[in-house]
Design a protein around this motif. Structure first.
Motif, PDB file in Angstrom:
ATOM      1  N   GLY A   1       0.785  -1.233   0.000  1.00 38.21           N
ATOM      2  CA  GLY A   1       0.000   0.000   0.000  1.00 38.21           C
ATOM      3  C   GLY A   1       0.809   1.272   0.000  1.00 38.21           C
ATOM      4  O   GLY A   1       0.232   2.362   0.099  1.00 38.21           O
ATOM      5  N   SER A   2       2.140   1.212  -0.127  1.00 39.60           N
ATOM      6  CA  SER A   2       2.939   2.442  -0.133  1.00 39.60           C
ATOM      7  C   SER A   2       4.242   2.220  -0.887  1.00 39.60           C
ATOM      8  O   SER A   2       4.719   1.093  -1.017  1.00 39.60           O
ATOM      9  CB  SER A   2       3.241   2.908   1.296  1.00 39.60           C
ATOM     10  OG  SER A   2       4.101   1.990   1.941  1.00 39.60           O
TER      11      SER A   2
ATOM     12  N   GLN B   1       4.082   7.884  -1.589  1.00 44.79           N
ATOM     13  CA  GLN B   1       2.661   7.718  -1.862  1.00 44.79           C
ATOM     14  C   GLN B   1       2.225   6.431  -1.161  1.00 44.79           C
ATOM     15  O   GLN B   1       2.848   5.385  -1.354  1.00 44.79           O
ATOM     16  CB  GLN B   1       2.354   7.608  -3.355  1.00 44.79           C
ATOM     17  CG  GLN B   1       2.838   8.775  -4.197  1.00 44.79           C
ATOM     18  CD  GLN B   1       4.248   8.611  -4.673  1.00 44.79           C
ATOM     19  OE1 GLN B   1       4.662   7.515  -5.025  1.00 44.79           O
ATOM     20  NE2 GLN B   1       5.002   9.699  -4.711  1.00 44.79           N
ATOM     21  N   GLY B   2       1.167   6.532  -0.357  1.00 38.57           N
ATOM     22  CA  GLY B   2       0.760   5.330   0.345  1.00 38.57           C
ATOM     23  C   GLY B   2      -0.570   5.465   1.051  1.00 38.57           C
ATOM     24  O   GLY B   2      -1.095   6.564   1.246  1.00 38.57           O
ATOM     25  N   LYS B   3      -1.111   4.320   1.438  1.00 40.88           N
ATOM     26  CA  LYS B   3      -2.363   4.254   2.181  1.00 40.88           C
ATOM     27  C   LYS B   3      -2.041   4.158   3.668  1.00 40.88           C
ATOM     28  O   LYS B   3      -1.196   3.372   4.082  1.00 40.88           O
ATOM     29  CB  LYS B   3      -3.178   3.034   1.744  1.00 40.88           C
ATOM     30  CG  LYS B   3      -3.695   3.105   0.312  1.00 40.88           C
ATOM     31  CD  LYS B   3      -4.442   1.840  -0.070  1.00 40.88           C
ATOM     32  CE  LYS B   3      -5.715   1.669   0.727  1.00 40.88           C
ATOM     33  NZ  LYS B   3      -6.721   2.675   0.385  1.00 40.88           N
TER      34      LYS B   3
ATOM     35  N   ASP C   1      -9.420   4.059   2.790  1.00 39.61           N
ATOM     36  CA  ASP C   1      -9.853   5.350   2.237  1.00 39.61           C
ATOM     37  C   ASP C   1      -8.955   6.521   2.639  1.00 39.61           C
ATOM     38  O   ASP C   1      -9.243   7.664   2.282  1.00 39.61           O
ATOM     39  CB  ASP C   1     -11.297   5.676   2.642  1.00 39.61           C
ATOM     40  CG  ASP C   1     -12.290   4.630   2.151  1.00 39.61           C
ATOM     41  OD1 ASP C   1     -12.067   4.088   1.064  1.00 39.61           O
ATOM     42  OD2 ASP C   1     -13.269   4.354   2.871  1.00 39.61           O
ATOM     43  N   TRP C   2      -7.861   6.271   3.385  1.00 46.63           N
ATOM     44  CA  TRP C   2      -6.942   7.339   3.795  1.00 46.63           C
ATOM     45  C   TRP C   2      -5.615   7.182   3.056  1.00 46.63           C
ATOM     46  O   TRP C   2      -5.046   6.088   3.012  1.00 46.63           O
ATOM     47  CB  TRP C   2      -6.695   7.316   5.297  1.00 46.63           C
ATOM     48  CG  TRP C   2      -7.850   7.829   6.109  1.00 46.63           C
ATOM     49  CD1 TRP C   2      -8.868   7.103   6.625  1.00 46.63           C
ATOM     50  CD2 TRP C   2      -8.090   9.191   6.482  1.00 46.63           C
ATOM     51  NE1 TRP C   2      -9.749   7.915   7.305  1.00 46.63           N
ATOM     52  CE2 TRP C   2      -9.288   9.209   7.235  1.00 46.63           C
ATOM     53  CE3 TRP C   2      -7.418  10.391   6.264  1.00 46.63           C
ATOM     54  CZ2 TRP C   2      -9.822  10.381   7.765  1.00 46.63           C
ATOM     55  CZ3 TRP C   2      -7.962  11.560   6.791  1.00 46.63           C
ATOM     56  CH2 TRP C   2      -9.142  11.549   7.526  1.00 46.63           C
ATOM     57  N   ASN C   3      -5.108   8.295   2.485  1.00 44.60           N
ATOM     58  CA  ASN C   3      -3.852   8.272   1.735  1.00 44.60           C
ATOM     59  C   ASN C   3      -2.934   9.396   2.210  1.00 44.60           C
ATOM     60  O   ASN C   3      -3.392  10.458   2.635  1.00 44.60           O
ATOM     61  CB  ASN C   3      -4.121   8.445   0.234  1.00 44.60           C
ATOM     62  CG  ASN C   3      -4.942   7.315  -0.336  1.00 44.60           C
ATOM     63  OD1 ASN C   3      -4.544   6.166  -0.274  1.00 44.60           O
ATOM     64  ND2 ASN C   3      -6.101   7.643  -0.894  1.00 44.60           N
TER      65      ASN C   3
ATOM     66  N   ASN D   1       0.583  11.533   0.868  1.00 40.07           N
ATOM     67  CA  ASN D   1       1.487  11.832  -0.243  1.00 40.07           C
ATOM     68  C   ASN D   1       2.473  12.910   0.188  1.00 40.07           C
ATOM     69  O   ASN D   1       2.077  13.915   0.784  1.00 40.07           O
ATOM     70  CB  ASN D   1       0.706  12.313  -1.466  1.00 40.07           C
ATOM     71  CG  ASN D   1      -0.182  11.231  -2.048  1.00 40.07           C
ATOM     72  OD1 ASN D   1       0.280  10.344  -2.730  1.00 40.07           O
ATOM     73  ND2 ASN D   1      -1.477  11.307  -1.744  1.00 40.07           N
TER      74      ASN D   1
ATOM     75  N   TYR E   1      -8.767  11.763   2.260  1.00 39.10           N
ATOM     76  CA  TYR E   1      -9.776  10.755   2.568  1.00 39.10           C
ATOM     77  C   TYR E   1     -10.855  10.816   1.494  1.00 39.10           C
ATOM     78  O   TYR E   1     -11.308  11.907   1.124  1.00 39.10           O
ATOM     79  CB  TYR E   1     -10.402  11.004   3.950  1.00 39.10           C
ATOM     80  CG  TYR E   1     -11.626  10.156   4.228  1.00 39.10           C
ATOM     81  CD1 TYR E   1     -11.494   8.852   4.691  1.00 39.10           C
ATOM     82  CD2 TYR E   1     -12.904  10.651   4.005  1.00 39.10           C
ATOM     83  CE1 TYR E   1     -12.615   8.066   4.931  1.00 39.10           C
ATOM     84  CE2 TYR E   1     -14.029   9.875   4.241  1.00 39.10           C
ATOM     85  CZ  TYR E   1     -13.877   8.582   4.704  1.00 39.10           C
ATOM     86  OH  TYR E   1     -14.972   7.795   4.937  1.00 39.10           O
TER      87      TYR E   1
ATOM     88  N   THR F   1      -9.189  16.607   2.134  1.00 39.82           N
ATOM     89  CA  THR F   1      -7.759  16.699   1.865  1.00 39.82           C
ATOM     90  C   THR F   1      -7.150  17.769   2.760  1.00 39.82           C
ATOM     91  O   THR F   1      -7.769  18.801   3.014  1.00 39.82           O
ATOM     92  CB  THR F   1      -7.466  17.053   0.391  1.00 39.82           C
ATOM     93  OG1 THR F   1      -8.048  18.324   0.082  1.00 39.82           O
ATOM     94  CG2 THR F   1      -8.002  16.000  -0.547  1.00 39.82           C
TER      95      THR F   1
END
Length: 722
Positions: free
Chosen positions: A249-250, A279-281, A285-287, A289, A324, A332
């Motif tokens: 996830g990243s 870049q990753g989770k 639903d949450w990221n 960057n 999200y 954001t």
């Protein structure tokens, strides 16, 4: 070095294929031959087309003796040995199962996992030590055409090890020794392996003669690093490093470049560049960057180059973002900063900027949206005030979409609150609340017609669209400009209803926008041509002082993307001031493309006024093979306004069956900054680069990659799906 694909002579040694289904099952040893006899009940002799099949290997020979209950084997006469990793030809082979040892003398071999072949005085295959070759050679060239070759006293490949070891190695080109290494390791599988990569050699006025030697470190399956010492005769010794990671996830990268003493500067200055991207989770639903870069001085990229930024760039990004996303709610939060290069206007930092958007369908034909934003702006200049901005924009929409078109009615209320840290005598307000109403009616239709063109059937569409927009007026002179600049009058911007980016200026509107789009679609539902034309008609002039309108209509904006056939592509956009019939901006690019390494592109760019200057630039890029072994690339850009060439680039590549050589030369504007941070406009830099590769163990990119170098670089001019 990237190798040319077009016209490539197919003569690289291909890895040996081996069908494991030919091996025996259940630990059996099967022997087939024309004749067989037993000698004193201890030895079996086989003659004529002997084929020995075991669970691990296959041996073909003219004759063979098997003794000690099948544990010892001696085969002779045109022997061929095959297993999952090796294919060997020899005049004799000895196999001892008790010692788990196979030996062959004066043999020729082919390896399965890497494209290559060679010869060995003695080849030993042991169950404990793996493969050992003595007095051995290796090449990827065909037999009789060994343009390059490696010879070594010994090469060993341990059992289940992903790399081999070579001792007392001599590299020969054209039969002439050019390099000696007492020891080096090399990969024998497709997996990434630690070791030296091909060096980079070049020469330029900026750094002098340079030699860069990358070392790749395969730390773990999901971590690796590249460490590249770079020696420059005019600058000194620089260390370039890159670390990469990939987790569930990243993913991310860390780059660090460090030159402790630049001998070309008056005081041997320390110079550096760093960059971190991620870049990753974080969760469902949450990221997260991150893109964060910095340099020691304005001229670092100009003097030393960069793999991540262009010498024409004016800002480096420093951003951290959290986001999200769900079906109805988006959030954001970004911390946006910039490292300004040279004497450019200071850019406001957003520390942070948060956006919360909510969307819900109240009924089949009624939608409710709320767009909101909270931002804190800060500047490095004391004369620029810090500010807090809160924006809430509820809107109601009545959407109606069908296959034949779309209708949309929308009303919005734009509420924006500012708290600005200003002096008492400043023209800006300490606090202010701005409320603006906006209404929009939009409609579009789609007409389709079957059209035959050049004996091919297409679907031709005609898509007229219209919009009425009304935005109320409120005075905004007491609000600073924090993230707002004028928008270009492109076709896609005509229906935005806004003349500025950001929220600091919202112009009052009472206007109609008319547009037309036409598409040519083939039977595979691929767009072959898209043409768009549009213009805004103002019913009244704007009261905003910062407005850019001139007259009762906007510039006429047009765009064209056309794939004429499988090889010809064309892109053009233009903005014409209809009041004076003068072109404000235009760009044109056409490309003839056979494949990735056989293309010619012509482009032109014109801007009437860019920061007080007129841009009128013509460019030509080309890549074309001369014959099966030679190819060339070239790029040329000319500033017709100043009647001078701003960049010229030429490269030639020679490619044989198993090696390739590339030489490039270029001259371009240096774009250096003076002591006041002002970019020079008349200084040029030139350089020559040399690259060499042993094919079969190097890159496979095409010659077009040479065009990606330089100030402008190569870009495809079209956006159509192909």
């Amino acid at each position: 070095m990237p190798t040319l694909v077009v016209g490539q002579e197919v003569c690289i040694v291909t890895p040996s294929n081996f069908d494991v289904s030919e091996l025996s099952q259940n630990r059996e040893i099967i022997v087939r031959s024309d004749n067989a006899q037993m000698i004193q009940d201890t030895t079996a002799r086989f003659d004529g087309n002997v084929k020995i099949i075991s669970p691990d290997a296959l041996i073909i020979a003219d004759s063979a003796n098997i003794s000690d209950s099948g544990k010892e084997l001696i085969a002779s006469g045109d022997v061929e040995y095959q297993d999952e990793s090796l294919r060997v030809f020899s005049q004799g082979v000895e196999l001892n199962s008790n010692l788990k040892l196979l030996q062959m003398e004066d043999s020729d071999y082919e390896m399965k996992d890497i494209a290559g072949r060679g010869a060995a005085k003695l080849l030993s295959l042991s169950g404990e030590r793996g493969l050992t070759l003595e007095s051995v050679t290796f090449t990827t060239c065909p037999k009789g055409g060994e343009d390059w070759q490696i010879s070594a006293s010994e090469i060993s490949i341990g059992k289940d090890k992903p790399f081999g070891e070579a001792f007392n190695t001599i590299f020969k080109v054209g039969g002439v020794p050019v390099f000696y290494l007492p020891y080096f390791a090399f990969p024998v599988t497709a997996e990434r392996q630690t070791g030296l990569l091909f060096p980079k050699i070049s020469n330029s006025q900026s750094v002098g003669l340079e030699y860069e030697q990358p070392f790749y470190w395969n730390i773990a399956p999901n971590y690796d690093a590249t460490i590249s010492p770079r020696f420059m005769t005019e600058r000194g010794l620089q260390l370039k490093t890159e670390f990469r990671y990939l987790n569930y996830g990243s993913r991310g990268e860390v780059q660090l470049e460090y030159l402790p003493n630049d001998i070309d500067t008056a005081e041997d200055d320390e110079r550096y560049f760093y960059r971190f991207s991620h870049q990753g989770k974080l969760a469902e639903d949450w990221n997260l960057n991150i893109d964060f870069s910095g340099i020691s001085d304005d001229n670092y990229i100009v003097d030393l180059g960069s793999d991540y930024y262009n010498r024409a760039d004016t800002h480096l990004y420093r951003q951290v973002g959290l986001s999200y996303f769900s079906e109805q709610l988006d959030f954001t939060m970004q911390f946006r900063d910039f490292d300004v290069i040279g004497d450019h206007p200071s850019v406001y930092r957003a520390l942070p900027e948060m956006k919360l958007n909510y969307a819900s369908d109240l009924s089949k034909y009624l939608s409710f949206n709320v767009n909101s934003e909270l931002a804190y702006f800060q500047s490095s200049l004391d004369s620029n005030p810090d500010a807090i901005r809160l924006h809430v924009e509820p809107s109601l929409q009545i959407p109606y979409q069908r296959a034949w078109g779309e209708l949309l009615a929308e009303v919005s209320v734009l509420n924006t609150y500012y708290a600005q840290d200003v002096d008492e005598n400043a023209a800006l307000a300490d606090e202010t609340l701005r409320t603006i109403g906006q209404g929009r009616l939009y409609g579009s239709l789609i007409f389709e017609k079957q059209q035959s063109l050049l004996d091919k059937d297409y679907t031709l569409t005609l898509e007229p669209k219209a919009q009425y927009l009304y935005t109320s007026y409120e005075q905004q002179d007491n609000i600073g400009l924090y993230d707002t600049t004028p928008l270009l009058t492109t076709f896609s911007n005509l229906f935005r209803g806004q003349e500025f980016t950001g929220l600091d200026r919202i112009n009052d509107n009472n206007q109609f926008t008319l547009g037309l789009t036409s598409r040519l679609i083939d039977k595979q539902n691929r767009e072959k041509m898209v043409f768009s034309l549009g213009q805004i008609f103002y019913l009244q002039n704007t009261k905003i002082i910062d407005g850019t309108r001139d007259g009762n209509r906007s510039a006429l904006a047009a765009e064209l993307d056309w794939q004429v056939n499988q090889r010809w592509f064309l892109h053009s956009d233009i903005q014409i001031e209809t009041r004076t019939d003068r072109v404000q901006r235009s760009s044109f690019a056409t490309e003839y493309r056979v494949n990735d390494d056989k293309l010619i592109q012509l482009n032109h760019r014109y801007i009437r006024d860019l920061s007080g200057e007129q841009i009128n630039q013509l460019g030509l890029s080309a890549s074309w093979p001369i014959n099966e072994k030679w190819a060339w690339v070239a790029r040329w850009y000319r500033d017709t306004e100043r009647s001078r060439t701003t960049e010229s680039f030429f490269g030639v590549q020679y490619e044989s069956c198993c090696w390739a050589l590339r030489v490039t030369a270029q001259r371009h504007l240096s774009n250096r900054f003076d002591v006041n941070g002002v970019r020079t406009q008349d200084d040029f830099d030139s350089g020559i680069a040399l690259q060499f590769v042993f094919k079969g163990i190097g890159s496979s990119k095409g010659s077009t990659s040479m065009l990606e170098q330089g100030l402008f670089g190569y870009k495809q001019p079209y956006l159509l799906n192909q």
